[in-house]
Design an enzyme around this catalytic site. Structure first.
Site, short mmCIF file in Angstrom:
data_model
loop_
_atom_site.label_atom_id
_atom_site.label_comp_id
_atom_site.label_asym_id
_atom_site.label_seq_id
_atom_site.Cartn_x
_atom_site.Cartn_y
_atom_site.Cartn_z
N ASP A 60 0.83 -1.20 0.00
CA ASP A 60 0.00 0.00 0.00
C ASP A 60 0.87 1.26 0.00
OD1 ASP A 60 -2.83 1.23 0.52
OD2 ASP A 60 -1.53 2.17 2.01
N TYR A 88 3.56 9.68 -0.02
CA TYR A 88 4.60 9.02 0.73
C TYR A 88 5.98 9.22 0.09
CZ TYR A 88 0.55 6.39 2.55
OH TYR A 88 -0.66 6.04 3.09
N LYS A 123 -2.22 6.34 -4.32
CA LYS A 123 -3.32 7.25 -3.99
C LYS A 123 -3.08 8.63 -4.59
CE LYS A 123 -3.50 4.88 0.47
NZ LYS A 123 -2.09 4.48 0.54
N HIS A 139 -7.01 10.05 -2.08
CA HIS A 139 -6.43 10.00 -0.74
C HIS A 139 -7.27 10.71 0.32
CE1 HIS A 139 -2.19 9.36 1.13
NE2 HIS A 139 -3.12 9.21 2.04
#
Length: 281
Positions: free
Chosen positions: A49, A54, A79, A112
């Site tokens: 994931d 990130y 996302k 997101h």
């Protein structure tokens, strides 16, 4: 309860399968992401994931490429971040993510968070539906949506917007009750993913976890992951430490009793992260 393993799957509304537990990479530095994902794959995780926010899609992609597994054996998520909301920005984000992860497709792309207003949210969804039809993503969904955001999207889909909400992702653990949202999703066959299922480690010293864990010879983290699985959630535990990665996967040889689950039904609402579900726009 049916016996599951790390490779067991849920059937998505899109028709694809998703492993019942995933490996989260939130806040794992880009420089160490590849190594952490490789370790997770070695342990047996087949679900990674990630997210644009990130900053480590490249590391995830390299880990997949350098593994001995076929791409089809690994479920990869990304996302769309708040800064890429809207039709055109989302299309650009998808294209860049495919390039960064060096993959022909994502198994799942989520919006997101529900920021940017209705027009931006629905524009992003339209871009996801187009990407799905083009084969760039197999399943689509949302993250951090409140029930009002979900109903807005459901109405859009029913009125010709296309696609299906296959997955919804939220912070979920015994000290964060999102039952209104999870009940809404489960009643529609939407798979519910639990990010931060260990509450960022902030609750691991809770006496109730130690007490329950002692019964089964399990750690507080394993108890929290098991709680998530037994509620029908798909937990996404994160760690870059090999021993903890292995520990987080070792949750299929015990089952919490009804009394255990009742003790963990705290009714609290204490997010350890952001909480866009309450955004009214």
């Amino acid at each position: 309860m049916a016996k599951h393993t790390l490779q067991s799957t849920h059937k998505l509304l899109s028709g694809y399968e998703i492993p019942v537990i995933g490996f989260g990479v939130y806040m794992i530095p880009p420089s160490t992401t590849e190594k952490a994902v490789q370790e997770a794959l070695k342990v047996g995780f087949r679900h990674v994931d990630s997210a644009i926010m990130y900053g480590n899609e490249k590391g995830c992609g390299r880990a997949l490429q350098n593994s001995e597994l076929d791409r089809s054996e690994i479920f990869l998520t990304t996302k769309i971040p708040p800064g890429s909301m809207g039709y055109a920005p989302t299309k650009r984000a998808i294209s860049k993510s495919l390039q960064d992860a060096a993959t022909d497709y994502f198994d799942l792309i989520l919006i997101h968070a529900p920021y940017g207003g209705q027009e931006a949210r629905l524009g992003s969804w339209r871009a996801l539906v187009e990407a799905q039809k083009a084969g760039h993503v197999r399943s689509i969904g949302v993250s951090n949506y409140g029930v009002h955001h979900l109903e807005e999207l459901e109405d859009y889909i029913k009125n010709g917007g296309g696609g299906e909400i296959s997955v919804g992702q939220w912070e979920l653990h015994p000290w964060l009750d999102h039952s209104d949202i999870t009940d809404w999703c489960h009643s529609r066959g939407i798979v519910v993913e639990a990010y931060s299922p260990l509450a960022h480690g902030e609750r691991l010293d809770e006496p109730v976890l130690a007490s329950i864990g002692k019964k089964y010879g399990k750690s507080p983290a394993q108890v929290m992951i098991r709680w998530s699985l037994q509620l029908g959630f798909l937990p996404l535990p994160k760690s870059k430490t090999p021993v903890r990665i292995r520990e987080n996967a070792d949750v299929f040889d015990f089952e919490l009793s009804r009394e255990d689950m009742a003790q963990l039904d705290t009714g609290e609402y204490a997010p350890t992260d952001w909480d866009p579900t309450v955004d009214e726009d």
